[in-house]
Design a protein around this motif. Structure first.
Motif, mmCIF file in Angstrom:
data_model
loop_
_atom_site.group_PDB
_atom_site.id
_atom_site.type_symbol
_atom_site.label_atom_id
_atom_site.label_comp_id
_atom_site.label_asym_id
_atom_site.label_seq_id
_atom_site.Cartn_x
_atom_site.Cartn_y
_atom_site.Cartn_z
ATOM 1 N N ILE A 87 -13.469 15.858 2.497
ATOM 2 C CA ILE A 87 -12.073 16.179 2.225
ATOM 3 C C ILE A 87 -11.220 15.026 2.727
ATOM 4 O O ILE A 87 -11.254 14.685 3.909
ATOM 5 C CB ILE A 87 -11.665 17.494 2.922
ATOM 6 C CG1 ILE A 87 -12.544 18.653 2.425
ATOM 7 C CG2 ILE A 87 -10.200 17.802 2.668
ATOM 8 C CD1 ILE A 87 -12.240 19.977 3.076
ATOM 9 N N VAL A 88 -10.474 14.410 1.815
ATOM 10 C CA VAL A 88 -9.691 13.232 2.174
ATOM 11 C C VAL A 88 -8.242 13.427 1.768
ATOM 12 O O VAL A 88 -7.937 14.139 0.805
ATOM 13 C CB VAL A 88 -10.261 11.957 1.521
ATOM 14 C CG1 VAL A 88 -11.685 11.718 1.978
ATOM 15 C CG2 VAL A 88 -10.204 12.032 -0.001
ATOM 16 N N ASN A 89 -7.356 12.775 2.503
ATOM 17 C CA ASN A 89 -5.923 12.855 2.232
ATOM 18 C C ASN A 89 -5.327 11.456 2.323
ATOM 19 O O ASN A 89 -5.127 10.922 3.411
ATOM 20 C CB ASN A 89 -5.253 13.783 3.248
ATOM 21 C CG ASN A 89 -3.766 13.954 2.977
ATOM 22 O OD1 ASN A 89 -3.311 13.811 1.845
ATOM 23 N ND2 ASN A 89 -3.004 14.252 4.020
ATOM 24 N N GLY A 90 -5.115 10.830 1.170
ATOM 25 C CA GLY A 90 -4.516 9.508 1.140
ATOM 26 C C GLY A 90 -5.440 8.392 1.590
ATOM 27 O O GLY A 90 -4.975 7.354 2.057
ATOM 28 N N ALA A 110 -20.685 0.341 -3.943
ATOM 29 C CA ALA A 110 -19.618 -0.506 -3.418
ATOM 30 C C ALA A 110 -18.370 -0.343 -4.260
ATOM 31 O O ALA A 110 -18.366 0.321 -5.303
ATOM 32 C CB ALA A 110 -20.065 -1.966 -3.390
ATOM 33 N N CYS A 111 -17.295 -0.980 -3.787
ATOM 34 C CA CYS A 111 -16.006 -0.902 -4.464
ATOM 35 C C CYS A 111 -15.438 -2.305 -4.629
ATOM 36 O O CYS A 111 -15.386 -3.074 -3.663
ATOM 37 C CB CYS A 111 -15.044 -0.028 -3.647
ATOM 38 S SG CYS A 111 -13.441 0.257 -4.415
ATOM 39 N N ASP A 112 -15.046 -2.651 -5.854
ATOM 40 C CA ASP A 112 -14.445 -3.956 -6.110
ATOM 41 C C ASP A 112 -13.110 -4.066 -5.359
ATOM 42 O O ASP A 112 -12.316 -3.123 -5.360
ATOM 43 C CB ASP A 112 -14.218 -4.109 -7.621
ATOM 44 C CG ASP A 112 -13.825 -5.520 -8.007
ATOM 45 O OD1 ASP A 112 -12.731 -5.962 -7.598
ATOM 46 O OD2 ASP A 112 -14.589 -6.176 -8.718
ATOM 47 N N PRO A 113 -12.846 -5.203 -4.711
ATOM 48 C CA PRO A 113 -11.576 -5.368 -3.982
ATOM 49 C C PRO A 113 -10.345 -5.130 -4.847
ATOM 50 O O PRO A 113 -9.288 -4.746 -4.325
ATOM 51 C CB PRO A 113 -11.641 -6.813 -3.502
ATOM 52 C CG PRO A 113 -13.107 -7.129 -3.411
ATOM 53 C CD PRO A 113 -13.747 -6.366 -4.533
ATOM 54 N N ALA A 114 -10.468 -5.337 -6.151
ATOM 55 C CA ALA A 114 -9.308 -5.179 -7.036
ATOM 56 C C ALA A 114 -8.821 -3.736 -7.095
ATOM 57 O O ALA A 114 -7.653 -3.492 -7.424
ATOM 58 C CB ALA A 114 -9.656 -5.671 -8.440
ATOM 59 N N VAL A 115 -9.691 -2.764 -6.818
ATOM 60 C CA VAL A 115 -9.291 -1.349 -6.861
ATOM 61 C C VAL A 115 -9.444 -0.677 -5.505
ATOM 62 O O VAL A 115 -9.231 0.531 -5.385
ATOM 63 C CB VAL A 115 -10.109 -0.584 -7.920
ATOM 64 C CG1 VAL A 115 -9.789 -1.096 -9.317
ATOM 65 C CG2 VAL A 115 -11.614 -0.693 -7.654
ATOM 66 N N ALA A 116 -9.798 -1.436 -4.488
ATOM 67 C CA ALA A 116 -10.098 -0.864 -3.177
ATOM 68 C C ALA A 116 -8.909 -0.127 -2.574
ATOM 69 O O ALA A 116 -9.087 0.840 -1.820
ATOM 70 C CB ALA A 116 -10.565 -1.967 -2.219
ATOM 71 N N GLY A 117 -7.688 -0.548 -2.894
ATOM 72 C CA GLY A 117 -6.509 0.032 -2.262
ATOM 73 C C GLY A 117 -5.949 1.274 -2.927
ATOM 74 O O GLY A 117 -4.974 1.846 -2.424
ATOM 75 N N LEU A 118 -6.534 1.735 -4.035
ATOM 76 C CA LEU A 118 -6.062 2.963 -4.666
ATOM 77 C C LEU A 118 -6.167 4.121 -3.678
ATOM 78 O O LEU A 118 -7.166 4.248 -2.975
ATOM 79 C CB LEU A 118 -6.884 3.275 -5.919
ATOM 80 C CG LEU A 118 -6.720 2.310 -7.099
ATOM 81 C CD1 LEU A 118 -7.733 2.637 -8.190
ATOM 82 C CD2 LEU A 118 -5.311 2.374 -7.647
ATOM 83 N N ARG A 119 -5.134 4.973 -3.646
ATOM 84 C CA ARG A 119 -5.108 6.072 -2.691
ATOM 85 C C ARG A 119 -5.680 7.340 -3.311
ATOM 86 O O ARG A 119 -5.350 7.711 -4.434
ATOM 87 C CB ARG A 119 -3.684 6.320 -2.214
ATOM 88 C CG ARG A 119 -3.114 5.170 -1.384
ATOM 89 C CD ARG A 119 -3.827 5.081 -0.034
ATOM 90 N NE ARG A 119 -3.422 3.886 0.724
ATOM 91 C CZ ARG A 119 -3.818 3.641 1.961
ATOM 92 N NH1 ARG A 119 -4.628 4.495 2.568
ATOM 93 N NH2 ARG A 119 -3.437 2.545 2.570
ATOM 94 N N VAL A 120 -6.537 8.010 -2.558
ATOM 95 C CA VAL A 120 -7.266 9.174 -3.052
ATOM 96 C C VAL A 120 -7.019 10.361 -2.132
ATOM 97 O O VAL A 120 -7.077 10.228 -0.909
ATOM 98 C CB VAL A 120 -8.779 8.886 -3.115
ATOM 99 C CG1 VAL A 120 -9.542 10.096 -3.632
ATOM 100 C CG2 VAL A 120 -9.056 7.662 -3.965
#
Length: 353
Positions: free
Chosen positions: A284-287, A306-316
């Protein structure tokens, strides 16, 4: 299980983030969302009582904003039910290459030494021989509950190894790696527990020591001797002490958490529900940053994720069942402008669409 973009015009975003009223300050909205997540974690933990459900109902009915926040979870569950089982697999396989290209890729990995590096990680970076020989251990994605000789309950999360030592003077768990939930016999028995429950109950990690004070708590140890231990207290209290600073100790009460290394510790803070949501089988995650969500999901699946740095900052924000990370990734790729690319489901990176 779901994943929600923080700024999207999609129907998913509309369901997950209903319109807010200007009369509710942003800080109050964030607090209400956190309360909703904490309630969801509690109700899904498997330990919720009738009193918990009645308390949730009172919270839910006490304010329209509480009901609005709870609609978030209703929308998530509805979205999850619309994801067929085959879609999770097909989403991850959409970028699958031909057999010849896969073999070429594996050959490149072998030639670059990546396979040797992975073998080294399995042998050393994930606990080494002592972890494989531990009294209790779990594999990737596995959770296990055991009852100890004194009646205490121990739950092991994914990739966890623990040694247990019981004698007339103490009860000791040595957490080699991973994450555990401990419920001591004293807390199970309640007031008036027998004399043997008076023996100190301790947990040792590569970073230090935790003394249980008749309690229920989680411990997570990462990074070996150079890493950190995070302790979250669900009931009563614990005392923590860094390994190389015996002069310092910190008492944590129920609802608090703290992190410490071999050389020091951070101040106590309010416990994050995400730290204990695994007990109920969820993340369970918030932001959270997408990169952090992916890193956490990777603990529950074999191979590399893994996660590409280009999308790493999307908030979930959302709820993900840990027993089906394929479906979790399928929902992420539907809700965000990302896709799963890689050699196979065992070697994936989330990249921009």
């Amino acid at each position: 299980m779901t994943a929600l973009p923080s700024n999207s015009d999609s129907a998913v975003d509309a369901a997950a983030h209903p319109p807010t009223h200007t009369t509710i300050p942003a800080q109050a909205q964030a607090r209400i969302r956190q309360e909703a997540i904490a309630w969801y974690a509690r109700l899904c933990s498997g330990d919720a009582t009738d009193a918990d459900r009645a308390a949730w109902k009172r919270w839910h009915e006490s304010h329209p904003e509480h009901q609005r926040a709870w609609q978030h979870f209703d929308a998530l569950q509805s979205m999850l039910q619309r994801v067929p089982g085959h879609l999770a697999a097909s989403t991850l396989q959409a970028s699958r290459r031909s057999r010849r290209r896969v073999l070429r890729g594996i050959g490149a990995l072998v030639g670059s030494g990546a396979v040797a590096g992975l073998s080294w990680q399995l042998a050393a970076g994930m606990g080494g021989v002592r972890s494989w020989l531990a009294d209790y251990r779990t594999g990737t994605g596995e959770r296990r509950t055991v009852t100890l000789a004194d009646g205490s309950e121990l739950m092991l999360n994914t990739r966890t190894s623990v040694d247990v030592s019981m004698d007339p003077t103490r009860r000791l768990l040595v957490l080699r790696e991973g994450e555990i939930l401990v419920q001591t016999a004293h807390s199970l028995a309640g007031p008036g527990a027998g004399a043997k429950e008076g023996r100190p109950f301790m947990v040792h990690t590569p970073q230090g020591r935790i003394l249980a004070l008749g309690t229920r708590f989680t411990v997570r140890s990462e990074g070996g001797e150079g890493g950190d231990t995070v302790v979250s207290v669900l009931q009563d209290a614990v005392e923590i002490q860094p390994l190389q600073d015996a002069s310092r100790s910190l008492r944590l009460q129920a609802g608090q958490q703290a992190s410490f290394s071999r050389n020091g510790m951070l101040p106590a803070q309010a416990a994050d529900p995400a730290l204990v949501s695994w007990v109920g089988g969820n993340l369970i995650v918030n932001g959270w940053r997408l990169e952090d969500v992916v890193r956490e999901l990777a603990r529950y699946r074999p191979g590399r994720l893994a996660c590409d740095p280009a999308v790493a900052g999307l908030r979930v924000s959302g709820v993900f069942p840990l027993a089906d990370t394929d479906k979790a990734l399928a929902v992420i790729t539907r809700a965000f402008p990302v896709r799963a690319a890689g050699l196979s489901r065992y070697w994936l990176t989330l990249v921009p669409v």
